[in-house]
Design a protein around this motif. Sequence first.
Motif, short mmCIF file in Angstrom:
data_model
loop_
_atom_site.label_atom_id
_atom_site.label_comp_id
_atom_site.label_asym_id
_atom_site.label_seq_id
_atom_site.Cartn_x
_atom_site.Cartn_y
_atom_site.Cartn_z
N SER A 106 -11.42 -3.45 2.62
CA SER A 106 -10.32 -4.03 3.40
C SER A 106 -10.55 -5.49 3.81
O SER A 106 -9.58 -6.26 3.85
CB SER A 106 -10.02 -3.17 4.63
N LEU A 147 -5.65 1.89 6.64
CA LEU A 147 -5.78 0.43 6.83
C LEU A 147 -4.55 -0.21 7.47
O LEU A 147 -4.68 -0.88 8.51
CB LEU A 147 -6.11 -0.23 5.47
N THR A 158 -7.20 4.93 2.08
CA THR A 158 -6.49 3.63 2.07
C THR A 158 -5.37 3.55 3.10
O THR A 158 -5.18 2.52 3.74
CB THR A 158 -5.90 3.39 0.66
N MET A 165 -7.00 3.85 -6.31
CA MET A 165 -6.69 2.81 -5.32
C MET A 165 -6.11 3.40 -4.05
O MET A 165 -6.37 2.92 -2.94
CB MET A 165 -5.70 1.80 -5.93
N SER A 166 -5.32 4.48 -4.18
CA SER A 166 -4.69 5.11 -3.00
C SER A 166 -5.71 5.77 -2.09
O SER A 166 -5.43 6.05 -0.93
CB SER A 166 -3.68 6.17 -3.43
N LEU A 173 0.84 -1.21 0.00
CA LEU A 173 0.00 0.00 0.00
C LEU A 173 0.87 1.26 0.00
O LEU A 173 0.56 2.24 -0.68
CB LEU A 173 -0.94 0.00 1.22
N LEU A 225 -9.54 2.31 -1.16
CA LEU A 225 -9.47 0.86 -0.88
C LEU A 225 -9.97 0.47 0.52
O LEU A 225 -10.14 -0.70 0.79
CB LEU A 225 -8.04 0.34 -1.06
N LEU A 226 -10.15 1.44 1.41
CA LEU A 226 -10.51 1.08 2.80
C LEU A 226 -11.83 0.29 2.91
O LEU A 226 -11.87 -0.69 3.65
CB LEU A 226 -10.57 2.33 3.68
N SER A 268 -3.88 10.31 2.41
CA SER A 268 -3.92 8.85 2.53
C SER A 268 -2.58 8.33 3.03
O SER A 268 -2.51 7.44 3.88
CB SER A 268 -4.27 8.24 1.18
#
Length: 346
Positions: A339, A261, A258, A331-332, A207, A335-336, A250
Motif C-alpha cells: 500500500s 486499504l 486489499t 491483486m484483489s 480497487l 495488495l495491502l 476483500s
Amino acid sequence: MNPQANLIFIISLLLGTTITISSNHWIMAWTGLEINTLAILPLISKSHHPRAIEAATKYFLTQSAASALVLFSSMTNAWHTGQWDITQLTHPTSSLILTSAIAMKLGLVPFHFWFPEVLQGSPLTTGLLLSTIMKLPPIALLYMTSHSLNPTLLTTLAILSTALGGWMGLNQTQIRKVLAFSSISHLGWMAIIIIYNPKLTLLNFYLYAMMTATIFLTLNTIKVLKLSTLMTAWTKIPSLNAMLLLTLLSLAGLPPLTGFLPKWLIIQELTKQDMAPAATLISLLSLLGLFFYLRLAYCTTITLPPHTTNHMKQWRTNKSTSIMIAILTTMSVLLLPISPMILTIV
C-alpha cells in the motif's frame, strides 16, 4: 449477438468514457455520457428476455433524465457566470443540480432504485460493465467539480447509500442484486471523501472495480446466478471457489486483504477532517454489508449440500479469461502489503 456489432458497442463504450474523462467543456462531457448510454443499451437487452428489455428501458429512462439534468446544470452555470469549463462550476444551484444528476447516474440513494433491477436483468458480462466502466465518467465529473460541491449534501447521500446498500442486500437470494447493493454501499464510501481527498475516491474506485471484475468473471466462469446454485458449484472448479471466498472477504474490507486499504485510508482522512462521528457511523453501517458478503462466502465454500451433485470438474476452460481471473484475484487479495507504493503512485 453478432461479434462485429459487439465490437462496435464495446469501442463506443470506451470512446464515450474517454471523451467524458478528457473533456473540459460541459457539452463534450455530456456527449460522452450519451454515447456511453446508447452503447450499453443493446448489451443489456441482447438476450431478448422480457426482464432484459425492462432493464434496458429503466436504464434508458433514468440515464436520459440524469443527462438532461447535467445539461441543465451546466447551462444554469453558464447563464450566471459565462463559463462552460467543467472546473469552473461555481453557482450553488448548478452544483446542487449536478450532484443530483451524478447521484442518479451512479445509483446513489435516493436515486438507487433502478440499479438492482437493471443489473438483475442484464447478463453477467454486461453487469460487470455497468458496475465498473459505466461508473467511471460520472465519478470523473465529480472529481473535476469536487471543490465546489456541497459537503453536507454529499455526506448525507453517502451515509444513506451505505445504510441502504447494506440493509437491502441482507435478504437477497439473487447474486446480481447482492452485488448491486454492494456497489451502492461502496459508492457511499467514495462520495463521503470526494470533497476532502478526491484522489482517495479514485483509488477506492479502482480497487472496487478490480475486486468486482474478479467476482463477475468468476461467476461467469462457473455459471452461477443464485445462492442456491452457488452452494453446489464448488465441485466445478474448487480452487476458483476458494479464491472467490477470499475476494468476497476483500470486497467486504477485511484486513489483511486489499479491500481494507481504501476503508482504512478514508476513515483516517475523515478523522483528520474532524468528522469522527461520520467515520464511526459509516464504519458501523459497513458491517451490514459484511453480513451478506459472509453469507455469499459461506455459500461459496463452507456449505456442503446434503445431496451429491452431478457436476463434472471442468477440464477445459477459456485460457485468456483464466489468466485474467488469476491476475485479478491475486491483486484483489494481496495488495495491502504494498500500500505505501500504491499511495505514492496515486
